[in-house]
Every structure is written in C-alpha cells, then in structure tokens.
Design an enzyme around this catalytic site. Structure first.
Site, PDB file in Angstrom:
ATOM      1  N   ILE A   1       0.823  -1.216   0.000  1.00  0.00           N
ATOM      2  CA  ILE A   1       0.000   0.000   0.000  1.00  0.00           C
ATOM      3  C   ILE A   1       0.857   1.267   0.000  1.00  0.00           C
ATOM      4  O   ILE A   1       0.346   2.354  -0.280  1.00  0.00           O
ATOM      5  CB  ILE A   1      -1.014   0.028   1.168  1.00  0.00           C
ATOM      6  CG1 ILE A   1      -0.307   0.008   2.517  1.00  0.00           C
ATOM      7  CG2 ILE A   1      -2.028  -1.083   1.041  1.00  0.00           C
ATOM      8  CD1 ILE A   1      -1.226   0.302   3.690  1.00  0.00           C
TER       9      ILE A   1
ATOM     10  N   VAL B   1       6.840  -4.573   9.643  1.00  0.00           N
ATOM     11  CA  VAL B   1       5.741  -5.497   9.934  1.00  0.00           C
ATOM     12  C   VAL B   1       6.384  -6.814  10.343  1.00  0.00           C
ATOM     13  O   VAL B   1       7.140  -7.410   9.569  1.00  0.00           O
ATOM     14  CB  VAL B   1       4.814  -5.690   8.714  1.00  0.00           C
ATOM     15  CG1 VAL B   1       3.745  -6.733   9.023  1.00  0.00           C
ATOM     16  CG2 VAL B   1       4.173  -4.370   8.313  1.00  0.00           C
TER      17      VAL B   1
ATOM     18  N   HIS C   1       7.983 -11.594   5.305  1.00  0.00           N
ATOM     19  CA  HIS C   1       7.522 -11.286   3.957  1.00  0.00           C
ATOM     20  C   HIS C   1       8.706 -10.958   3.067  1.00  0.00           C
ATOM     21  O   HIS C   1       9.736 -10.481   3.530  1.00  0.00           O
ATOM     22  CB  HIS C   1       6.495 -10.146   3.956  1.00  0.00           C
ATOM     23  CG  HIS C   1       6.958  -8.872   4.579  1.00  0.00           C
ATOM     24  ND1 HIS C   1       7.102  -8.718   5.947  1.00  0.00           N
ATOM     25  CD2 HIS C   1       7.312  -7.691   4.037  1.00  0.00           C
ATOM     26  CE1 HIS C   1       7.522  -7.486   6.211  1.00  0.00           C
ATOM     27  NE2 HIS C   1       7.665  -6.840   5.063  1.00  0.00           N
TER      28      HIS C   1
END
Length: 112
Positions: free
Chosen positions: A33, A98, A102
C-alpha cells in the site's frame, strides 16, 4: 505482536483489504500500500512467522516456495525480462516494520 493483531494475518483472514496478486495454499501475495517502486509486491506466508530470525527447519520448503513464486509474479507484472529485486528485511535495524515474515518484489523502474 500476536497473530490476532498482525496486519498481514488480518489481510490473510480477509479482515483487512488488499490487492492480491496470488492466493495459494501456503502463500499469498499482494501489492504494497506504500510502494517503493512502480511494482512492489509482498510475498507472505499464511503461517505467522515473526522474522527470518524465527525460521525453523520445517520452514525450509516455505521459503523456497516464496522465492520460486517471485518469477511468476514478475512475469504477470510484466517485469521479468527487464529485471526485479527481491528483499527480506530482518528486524528493526534491517528495515523490518511489519513483524510477519515477507519477501518484497520490486521492479518496473525505467533505466536510461
């Protein structure tokens, strides 16, 4: 951070919106995002693993699957032949914000 509070876990559970580019049995991928490149896709295991530092031997095939998915996603995004970058950020000092493992897929820059 618990799986309940993890933004990526909420995305995987469908509680938070995302622009998915892949939904597999063990891995999902979606557009970042806040992209840092014209193409910026996050490749995320469904299993909550906090960081590279928290990997176990049983996760070996999962990591391989994440990396092997990247060329397919790059082809779909139209950047496989022009080139792309893969990046794991590890812990705060390594740029991880985060804390759910990932892999970043970056590409789409126009080089002169």
């Amino acid at each position: 951070m618990s799986e309940k509070d993890c933004i990526f876990c909420r995305i995987i559970r469908g509680e938070q919106p995302a622009d998915f580019t892949h939904r597999g049995e063990r891995i999902v991928a979606f557009k970042d995002i806040r992209p840092s490149a014209p193409v910026h896709i996050l490749i995320v295991p469904r299993k909550h693993i906090r960081s590279i530092n928290d990997l176990a031997g049983e996760d070996e095939s999962l990591i391989a699957e994440m990396i092997l998915l990247a060329p397919d996603l790059a082809r779909e995004a139209g950047i496989a032949s022009s080139g792309y970058k893969l990046l794991f950020n590890v812990e705060k000092g390594g740029g991880q914000f985060v804390f759910h493992l990932h892999l970043h897929l970056f590409g789409g820059w126009q080089r002169k």
